[in-house]
Design a protein around this motif. Structure first.
Motif, PDB file in Angstrom:
ATOM      1  N   GLN A   1      37.816  41.842  46.589  1.00 20.76           N
ATOM      2  CA  GLN A   1      38.099  42.022  45.166  1.00 20.76           C
ATOM      3  C   GLN A   1      39.589  42.098  44.900  1.00 20.76           C
ATOM      4  OE1 GLN A   1      36.623  45.692  43.495  1.00 20.76           O
ATOM      5  NE2 GLN A   1      37.065  45.080  41.394  1.00 20.76           N
ATOM      6  N   THR A   2      40.327  42.763  45.783  1.00 15.36           N
ATOM      7  CA  THR A   2      41.754  42.993  45.504  1.00 15.36           C
ATOM      8  C   THR A   2      42.588  41.720  45.631  1.00 15.36           C
ATOM      9  OG1 THR A   2      42.257  43.622  47.801  1.00 15.36           O
ATOM     10  CG2 THR A   2      41.571  45.381  46.302  1.00 15.36           C
ATOM     11  N   PHE A   3      42.223  40.820  46.543  1.00 12.80           N
ATOM     12  CA  PHE A   3      43.045  39.626  46.724  1.00 12.80           C
ATOM     13  C   PHE A   3      43.051  38.717  45.495  1.00 12.80           C
ATOM     14  CE2 PHE A   3      42.804  40.344  51.465  1.00 12.80           C
ATOM     15  CZ  PHE A   3      44.158  40.585  51.604  1.00 12.80           C
ATOM     16  N   PRO A   4      41.888  38.410  44.884  1.00 14.55           N
ATOM     17  CA  PRO A   4      41.945  37.615  43.642  1.00 14.55           C
ATOM     18  C   PRO A   4      42.713  38.325  42.533  1.00 14.55           C
ATOM     19  CG  PRO A   4      39.726  37.563  44.555  1.00 14.55           C
ATOM     20  CD  PRO A   4      40.495  38.586  45.340  1.00 14.55           C
ATOM     21  N   MET A   5      42.607  39.650  42.457  1.00 16.64           N
ATOM     22  CA  MET A   5      43.368  40.395  41.452  1.00 16.64           C
ATOM     23  C   MET A   5      44.859  40.234  41.704  1.00 16.64           C
ATOM     24  SD  MET A   5      41.046  43.868  41.184  1.00 16.64           S
ATOM     25  CE  MET A   5      42.067  44.627  39.914  1.00 16.64           C
ATOM     26  N   ARG A   6      45.250  40.291  42.988  1.00 16.88           N
ATOM     27  CA  ARG A   6      46.646  40.078  43.351  1.00 16.88           C
ATOM     28  C   ARG A   6      47.099  38.672  42.965  1.00 16.88           C
ATOM     29  NH1 ARG A   6      48.710  38.970  48.606  1.00 16.88           N
ATOM     30  NH2 ARG A   6      46.922  37.592  48.843  1.00 16.88           N
ATOM     31  N   ASN A   7      46.224  37.675  43.205  1.00 25.22           N
ATOM     32  CA  ASN A   7      46.595  36.281  42.958  1.00 25.22           C
ATOM     33  C   ASN A   7      46.888  36.018  41.486  1.00 25.22           C
ATOM     34  OD1 ASN A   7      46.228  35.868  45.668  1.00 25.22           O
ATOM     35  ND2 ASN A   7      44.262  34.856  45.484  1.00 25.22           N
ATOM     36  N   ARG A   8      46.155  36.665  40.587  1.00 28.13           N
ATOM     37  CA  ARG A   8      46.395  36.448  39.151  1.00 28.13           C
ATOM     38  C   ARG A   8      47.753  37.018  38.738  1.00 28.13           C
ATOM     39  NH1 ARG A   8      44.953  41.609  38.416  1.00 28.13           N
ATOM     40  NH2 ARG A   8      45.317  42.601  36.418  1.00 28.13           N
ATOM     41  N   VAL A   9      48.210  38.067  39.435  1.00 22.26           N
ATOM     42  CA  VAL A   9      49.528  38.646  39.162  1.00 22.26           C
ATOM     43  C   VAL A   9      50.621  37.706  39.664  1.00 22.26           C
ATOM     44  CG1 VAL A   9      51.078  40.582  39.630  1.00 22.26           C
ATOM     45  CG2 VAL A   9      48.647  41.004  39.213  1.00 22.26           C
TER      46      VAL A   9
END
Length: 376
Positions: free
Chosen positions: A214-222
């Motif tokens: 979950q955290t990696f896609p959230m990071r990618n949008r940033v």
């Protein structure tokens, strides 16, 4: 009481509560007059009148102290030498405020305030030497031109891009997919510290949050959201860089892809992006031309006048044989052992030994065809 909190403290609490994302927070702020402290002080019934706020979310808000230890989090911030910033603070990337779901807040290490436009360089963790070389050179070229190079501190392309920017004294920012107190991968601890010293390390996740699916896609949008453009150097068709590219498309960012060998899986994602409309990347001029910066808006390039290059720094450390061999590359040619033997008057074994030393010092590199070239 919630009314004793500062605005920043209230945002820090909201950032860690379950079921409170950027979209839900925006609706709550519209309802409560933009003050996050009023949200934490509101009764359950009033909270549940906001679209998207159910009993679980309202319970987390009313009883936020059960979910979040503010004093402990602030203690961790002080110990780590980090800060927590919101979209209302200086240093929060301007472009990031414009996306549909900007982070509620960002944990930050480093004093860089993102005065320069940002370009993301992303790609595979399992990369080729070609991909690493392209990413490192691209990071250096962009940093020299005055851009901040953004990536995710991962193995492979991310690491090479950060190192390229640092190698020329440029600015680079790492966006983590975990808490800012966790260095992942652990072998990048030294790189993490270098970036924090001269640039910025960012994370929207609280201390102790481990990386997961979950955290990696959230990071990618940033990563894509804070940048003018992204460059995908290498990626397979299911790589994380493809997720970053998808976010970039949704956010209206420019997307570039570096072509590679057609039989190389790590180039398959880039080729798919090019087929789907991404710009084929051949050099930094592609970015400059498409962004169409006017002279007054172009970032200020790094001044290198008067600063010695790598060769000048290492020349006193070279022995006489190495100095003769490196001098043969002054014309910029691609030279094999035979050509270097003829040019220097040295024996082939002496040339071979000198080339090995120059390679270790990163002054020359060997090409696939067996010839050598001087590294800039």
């Amino acid at each position: 009481m919630a009314d004793t909190l500062t605005e920043r403290q209230a945002f820090m609490v909201l950032n860690d509560l379950p079921n409170i994302g950027p979209v839900t927070l925006h609706r709550l702020l519209e309802e409560f007059g933009s003050d996050p402290r009023d949200i934490l002080a509101a009764p359950k019934r009033r909270l549940e009148s906001v679209r998207g706020v159910g009993p679980e979310t309202s319970d987390a808000l009313v009883n936020w102290r059960r979910h979040f230890d503010l004093a402990k989090e602030e203690e961790r911030l002080a110990k780590a030498g980090a800060t927590f910033i919101t979209a209302r603070d200086e240093g929060y990337p301007k472009l990031l405020k414009e996306i549909h779901d900007p982070p509620i807040g960002l944990y930050r290490k480093g004093g860089y305030l993102f005065e320069q436009p940002c370009i993301a360089v992303v790609g595979s963790r399992r990369t080729t030497l070609y991909g690493q070389s392209v990413a490192k050179k691209l990071g250096a070229d962009l940093a020299r031109l005055g851009f901040c190079v953004v990536s995710g501190l991962a193995r492979g392309i991310d690491t090479a891009a950060h190192e390229g920017a640092l190698s020329v004294g440029g600015k680079t920012a790492a966006v983590l997919g975990c808490g800012i107190d966790i260095v992942y991968p652990p072998e990048n601890l030294g790189l993490y510290r270098q970036i924090a010293e001269t640039g910025a390390v960012l994370s929207e996740f609280p201390f102790g949050r481990k990386a997961d699916k979950q955290t990696f896609p959230m990071r990618n949008r940033v990563v894509s959201g804070m940048c003018e453009a992204i460059v995908v150097v290498e990626s397979d068709v299911a790589g994380g860089a493809m997720i970053t590219a998808r976010f970039a498309g949704e956010q209206g960012r420019l997307i570039y892809a570096v072509p590679g060998r057609i039989d190389q899986p790590s180039s398959a994602g880039c080729h798919q992006l090019i087929r789907d409309g991404a710009t084929l990347f051949t050099g930094v001029d592609d970015i400059l031309n498409e962004l169409n910066y006017l002279d007054g808006l172009r970032p200020r390039a790094i001044t290198t006048e008067g600063q010695p290059g790598l060769l000048e720094q290492l020349m006193p450390q070279l022995d006489a044989t190495e100095q003769r061999v490196i001098a043969a590359f002054s014309g910029g040619g691609l030279l094999g052992v035979d050509a270097l033997t003829a040019a220097t008057g040295l024996g082939s074994s002496e040339v071979a030994a000198a080339l090995m030393g120059l390679e270790l010092k990163k002054l020359v590199s060997k090409r696939a065809d067996g010839t050598f070239e001087a590294r800039s």
